[in-house]
Design an enzyme around this catalytic site. Structure first.
Site, mmCIF file in Angstrom:
data_model
loop_
_atom_site.group_PDB
_atom_site.id
_atom_site.type_symbol
_atom_site.label_atom_id
_atom_site.label_comp_id
_atom_site.label_asym_id
_atom_site.label_seq_id
_atom_site.Cartn_x
_atom_site.Cartn_y
_atom_site.Cartn_z
ATOM 1 N N LYS B 79 37.044 -32.690 -32.078
ATOM 2 C CA LYS B 79 38.273 -31.904 -31.986
ATOM 3 C C LYS B 79 39.292 -32.509 -32.953
ATOM 4 C CE LYS B 79 41.362 -30.288 -28.223
ATOM 5 N NZ LYS B 79 41.641 -30.440 -26.777
ATOM 6 N N SER B 154 41.798 -25.913 -24.625
ATOM 7 C CA SER B 154 42.191 -25.979 -26.021
ATOM 8 C C SER B 154 41.064 -26.419 -26.956
ATOM 9 C CB SER B 154 43.364 -26.946 -26.181
ATOM 10 O OG SER B 154 42.977 -28.257 -25.828
ATOM 11 N N SER B 178 40.990 -28.584 -20.703
ATOM 12 C CA SER B 178 40.711 -28.223 -22.096
ATOM 13 C C SER B 178 39.295 -28.514 -22.576
ATOM 14 C CB SER B 178 41.710 -28.908 -23.027
ATOM 15 O OG SER B 178 42.927 -28.210 -23.021
#
Lengths: 99, 491, 476
Positions: B79, B154, B178
């Site tokens: 990420k 996310s 997330s």
């Protein structure tokens, strides 16, 4: 009636150092108000005598020895600076001294 | 079968035994990214050259007879809120669009040491704030099961990259669901470990007391390896738990015979019929495997969401203060430094980030601290205590993961609260610092994957994985990736 | 103090700790390095970086707390949120409502006690330099920021508003500095900013119970400015109140050159620090072992040291002697004096050299060999070296070490033969007959002139005392 006034929204934006247009402030007023309505569910909960939890871990006294380690080179420290001069970060003039 | 199709354990074994080279594995991964990226937009940066150099170095290591590590030759995606030295780290924000960190996050160092090959940095909601990856300044990621839908967020880029078979292992961060929510929406396994198990050093902070890094994989066994590789004490993170790392792989066959399992009914009633049904079926599957299953009511968990939406923005408002145009990142000039700060932040942060910074600033400000932030911290205690009581009776808890299957792009962007509700079943684990996993368990009414959540007490990853492995066995294979964009199963 | 008013002062002293590294990272805690070279991701506030607390800083803070008779308590670090470019994270990590040290006191030389409300741990900020305009913050076009100081450990010592005069404020800071240096936690250098003082000043009608509105005075860089600023501010407030005005609570800046305080430019936004517990750190709960270790490391406290030193040099009747004693204590040079005397040095001479010349190089002087120091003082007492020469040798001795006699030789300070002195006097008398006549006639004013001429002709090698004696002898 919104839960938070436009003046408060403007004050909070100032505290948060966010430059926002009047239009954006007005939208935020509505959004913040409805979020605060949602949060109201817990504001009213009886929590007398309940200790706050700031942290999920029951740790204490995490310390490091006072032994020097490597630093960044000056050019690496300044590499991402929007503006730099004389080995320092350059900013526009500062109004007001540190509190 | 492709090399990537062998999964994390299979690839590492093949590379270790010289049956395949790390370069061959990487080539498959880069080809899959090349082929699918245009449709899905999982990545901000693909580090092909660096990855090739790393793979070549690993192959030489194997040739020299040295231990190539737990994740030998496994292509990994990160990420884009984990710092990579020399490679831009954006957090999907204009304010960090061109920022190149001068240091590596601890997880990155550990992954390299374990022989993993970092192939790229994945899309996320800006600063990890969101549940759909639509809050990315650089465009949304699409769900490979249906490209008109969101992958969740996310960590949507990492979830979709694993679901589409671009990489067998990716890492995300989970502050309020997330990792687990996008794992559920993309049909992959996603774990939020115990707070403090994985170092946060080099993870760009959203809400420091809630953030944890964890893996996305196609299987539970791969997840256990992916977690083992990055877990363990880090002296650079004061909130890191100081105890020896454990291996979970050996526990997966142990089953759930005799375990006490509670199905959290308070969540079951909050979600769509197919998500509720999946959770009930999961509980039954554990029962069928020998666990003692009961329904349990923990009403406090429903206070989690409002408490979370005070605590997380409050911490975020402080964590994001440093993006002021002085030392790095975007600067929008102004006549004086305060004006420069305000213009930079007004222009550099997207809507959702500004919203949360505003909420958080308000919740901490004079006159409101006690009513909002202080109260949320006390409610956090209520949630922690409620879990503690539940774990006196149960070894693990089972719950739905998400209120619905993957929703359409744009469907929930108009009203922030609609989006926030996506995290209702996820946030209590973050507030308590407990581990939880989302396991793909069913296809829902809309034909999309539905995950089920297994929750465990602090450092209960072993129990959590045991239950997850049983659920994986009980779930229809059609409920999990990899899939080609559009939902067609990949070979 | 203006008549009819009482003065009330509370002081906040920021003390930089003499650790090897910063409070939350392993960067050197060093003064005077090239800008932005003692920095890393943590103290630059880079995204993703995290603080880890310095064990020695904690021990130093506890030493300070115990030396100030504080209770040492479990503490929680907080974030103090405000935007300022010299603060890399735009929040300062500090202690708020649960500081490490609380409820102590400092006893001054006259026996009065000043309460210590708290002594808490926090991180320092970077430094800005202002470009263009006056070079001061106002009117500058740009500022340049160096983060070398950012993250340096500080203990902020907050006194109770127990101080009632500028002189007592000076005495408090002087004694506090002596305590800080004695604990080994600080070098006490005000000039380099290791010790920074802010004063909260208010006045009230004499005898009134209620406190007046206070102003916080910043930029007090020396004991002298502290005294001047408090006196000026007290007079300003008293005049204001006498004229029927009201004092506004504000922060004021001391202008050393103009000798006045003026209000800081008011900011658009009121500060609201939004303190909350720092989630990146865990509570600091000093256990008995840590507290004991800190206490054991505290040196002898100033009062006891003063007693010891006075016993050696005598009470004396000049205020100069008392000042010398206090300077030696403040800078922890008293042990040097004691050791030198034990090695045969003359006590008052040892004290004078320590409190005057050695004080300028206090850090080096604390490491000075007492034997060498005593040897040097012996040469001076015997007249082998003049006072001026002795001071020069001392400077070299502190900087470089070595044997005093050898240094004296190197500097060309070998005493002149008696005959040489006489022949130089002959030359000076011949070249300055008019002055010599006046000297013979009893005009003492030219004595200094003649002495100076002889010293000059000897290129500083002559001993002033011996020359003066020789001149007096010729006059008969």
């Amino acid at each position: 009636m919104e839960r938070i006034s436009l003046a408060e929204v403007r004050h909070v934006a100032q505290l948060a150092r966010l430059q926002l247009s009047d239009e954006e402030l007005a939208v935020l007023q509505g959004e913040l108000s409805s979020l605060l309505d949602h949060v109201e569910a817990i504001v009213a909960l009886p929590t007398e005598g309940v200790a706050p939890t700031a942290h999920p871990l029951p740790l204490s006294n995490v310390l490091r020895p006072d032994v020097p380690g490597p630093c960044l080179e000056q050019r690496d420290a300044l590499a991402a600076a929007p503006e730099a001069a004389e080995g320092r970060f350059l900013v526009p003039r500062i109004l007001g001294e540190a509190p | 079968m492709t090399l990537l199709g062998r999964g994390v354990a299979g690839i590492a074994a093949a590379v270790r035994s010289k049956e395949a080279s790390a370069r061959e594995v990487l080539a498959e991964s880069l080809a899959a990214i090349e082929q699918l990226e245009g449709e899905l937009h999982c990545f901000h940066t693909v580090m092909a050259e660096r990855a090739e150099a790393a793979a070549a170095a690993l192959d030489e290591k194997v040739a020299r007879g040295e231990d190539p590590g737990l994740l030998a030759g496994v292509p990994v995606a990160l990420k884009d809120n984990m710092c990579t030295k020399g490679t831009v780290t954006t957090c999907s924000s204009r304010i960090l669009e061109n920022w190149v960190p001068p240091y590596d996050a601890t997880v990155v160092t550990r992954l390299r040491a374990a022989g993993a090959v970092v192939v790229g940095k994945t899309n996320l909601d800006e600063f990890a704030m969101g549940s759909s990856t639509e809050n990315s300044a650089f465009g949304p990621t699409r769900n490979p099961w249906d490209t008109a839908r969101v992958p969740g967020g996310s960590s949507g880029g990492s979830a979709a990259a694993v679901a589409a078979g671009m990489v067998p292992l990716a890492y995300g961060s989970d502050t309020g669901g997330s990792i687990r929510q996008p794992a559920s929406l993309c049909g992959v396994v996603g774990v939020k470990p115990t707070y403090g198990l994985v170092s946060r050093y080099g993870l760009v902070a959203f809400a420091s007391s809630l953030d944890q890094i964890g893996p996305f994989t196609l299987s539970v066994a791969d997840s256990a390896l992916g977690l083992e590789a990055v877990a363990g004490h880090d002296p650079a993170d004061s909130t890191s738990i100081d105890r020896p790392a454990t291996s979970y792989a050996g526990l997966l066959e142990e089953g759930v015979e005799g375990l006490r399992v509670g199905l959290i009914e308070d969540f079951v009633s909050e979600v769509s019929p197919s998500c509720a049904e999946a959770a009930r079926a999961a509980a039954e599957a554990l029962g069928a495997a020998g666990a003692k299953v009961e329904e349990v009511s923990i009403p406090e968990v429903l206070h989690g969401l409002p408490a979370y939406y005070v605590i997380a923005p409050a911490e975020a408002s402080s964590n994001l203060a440093r993006y002021d145009g002085v030392r790095y990142g975007l600067r929008v000039g102004g006549p004086d430094v305060a004006a420069m700060n305000a213009r930079t932040r007004g222009a550099g942060f997207g809507k959702e980030v500004r919203r949360r910074v505003m909420v958080g600033t308000y919740a901490l400000s004079a006159g409101y601290y006690d009513a909002y932030y202080g109260q949320a911290q006390r409610v956090r205690t209520l949630v922690v205590e409620a879990f503690a009581r539940a774990y006196e009776r149960f070894d693990v808890l089972v719950a739905p993961m998400t209120p619905s299957e993957a929703f359409r792009l744009g469907e929930k962007t108009a009203n922030p609260l609609d989006m926030y509700v996506s995290d209702v079943c996820a946030v209590p684990s973050n507030l308590a610092g407990h581990p939880a996993v989302s396991v793909p368990f069913a296809l829902g009414a809309e034909g999309l994957p539905v995950g089920v959540q297994v929750l465990a007490p602090a450092l209960g990853e072993g129990l959590m994985y045991r239950a997850a492995a049983v659920l994986e066995q009980a779930a229809p294979p059609a409920a999990r990736g990899p899939v080609r964009p559009g939902g067609e199963r990949r070979a | 103090m203006p008549e009819g008013f009482d003065l009330v002062v509370g002081l906040e002293v920021h003390c930089e700790l003499s650790t090897a590294t910063k409070l939350f990272c392993a960067c050197p805690n060093a003064f005077g390095s090239e800008p932005n070279t003692n920095v890393c991701p943590v103290c630059l506030g880079l995204p993703g970086s995290l603080p880890v607390l310095n064990e020695r800083a904690v021990e130093f803070a506890i030493r300070i707390g115990r030396a100030l008779n504080c209770e040492v308590r479990p503490a929680v670090f907080h974030r103090k949120n405000y935007f300022y470019p010299d603060m890399p994270k735009d929040y300062q990590i500090t202690q708020y409502d649960e500081p490490t040290n609380v409820d102590g006191f400092l006893e001054l030389r006259d026996g009065s006690r000043v309460g210590i409300v708290r002594a808490h741990i926090e991180e320092d900020t970077g430094k800005s330099t202002h470009l263009g305009g006056s070079g001061r913050i106002h009117g500058a076009d740009h500022s340049l920021i160096d983060y070398n100081r950012a993250g340096v450990p500080l203990v902020e010592i907050v006194s109770a508003p127990d101080i009632t005069s500028a002189a007592q404020a000076r005495e408090y800071v002087s004694e506090l500095r002596a305590v800080l240096v004695a604990t080994g936690a600080s070098d006490g250098r005000m000039e380099e900013g290791s010790l920074r003082v802010d004063a909260n000043v208010s006045v009230r009608p004499a005898g009134a119970a209620e406190l007046g509105t206070r102003c916080e005075i910043k930029n007090l860089n020396s004991l002298r400015s502290l005294v001047r600023a408090i006196e000026h501010e007290a007079a300003r407030q008293a005049a204001l109140v006498s004229a029927g005005g009201v004092v506004r609570q504000e922060t004021r800046h001391w202008d050393e050159e103009a000798g006045v305080t003026h209000p800081l430019r008011s900011k658009e936004e009121a500060y609201d620090y939004r303190y909350f517990p720092e989630p990146d750190l865990v509570p600091l709960v000093p256990d008995a072992e840590l507290i004991e270790r800190a206490e054991a490391a505290i040196g002898l406290m100033p009062a006891a040291r003063r007693e010891r030193l006075v016993a050696l040099v005598g009470e004396g009747d000049s205020p100069g002697l008392a000042d010398q004693v206090q300077t030696a204590i403040e800078l922890s040079l008293d042990q040097l004096v004691l050791d030198a005397v034990a090695a045969g040095a003359e006590p008052r001479l040892a004290l004078a050299r320590a409190a005057n010349e050695a004080a300028a190089k206090a850090e080096g002087a604390r490491a000075l060999s007492a034997t060498a120091f005593a040897e040097l003082l012996g040469l001076e007492s015997a007249g082998t070296l003049s006072a001026t020469q002795s001071k020069q040798v001392l400077a070299v001795l502190i900087d470089e070490g070595g044997a005093p006699a050898e240094i004296a030789r190197r500097l060309g300070f070998e005493a002149l033969e008696g005959g040489e002195v006489e022949s130089i006097i002959d030359e000076v008398v011949a070249a300055n007959t008019a002055e010599w006549e006046r000297y013979l006639a009893g005009d003492e004013k030219v004595a200094g002139f003649l002495l100076g001429q002889v010293m000059k002709a000897s290129k500083g090698r002559a001993n002033g005392k011996i020359v003066a004696a020789a001149l007096a002898k010729r006059r008969g």
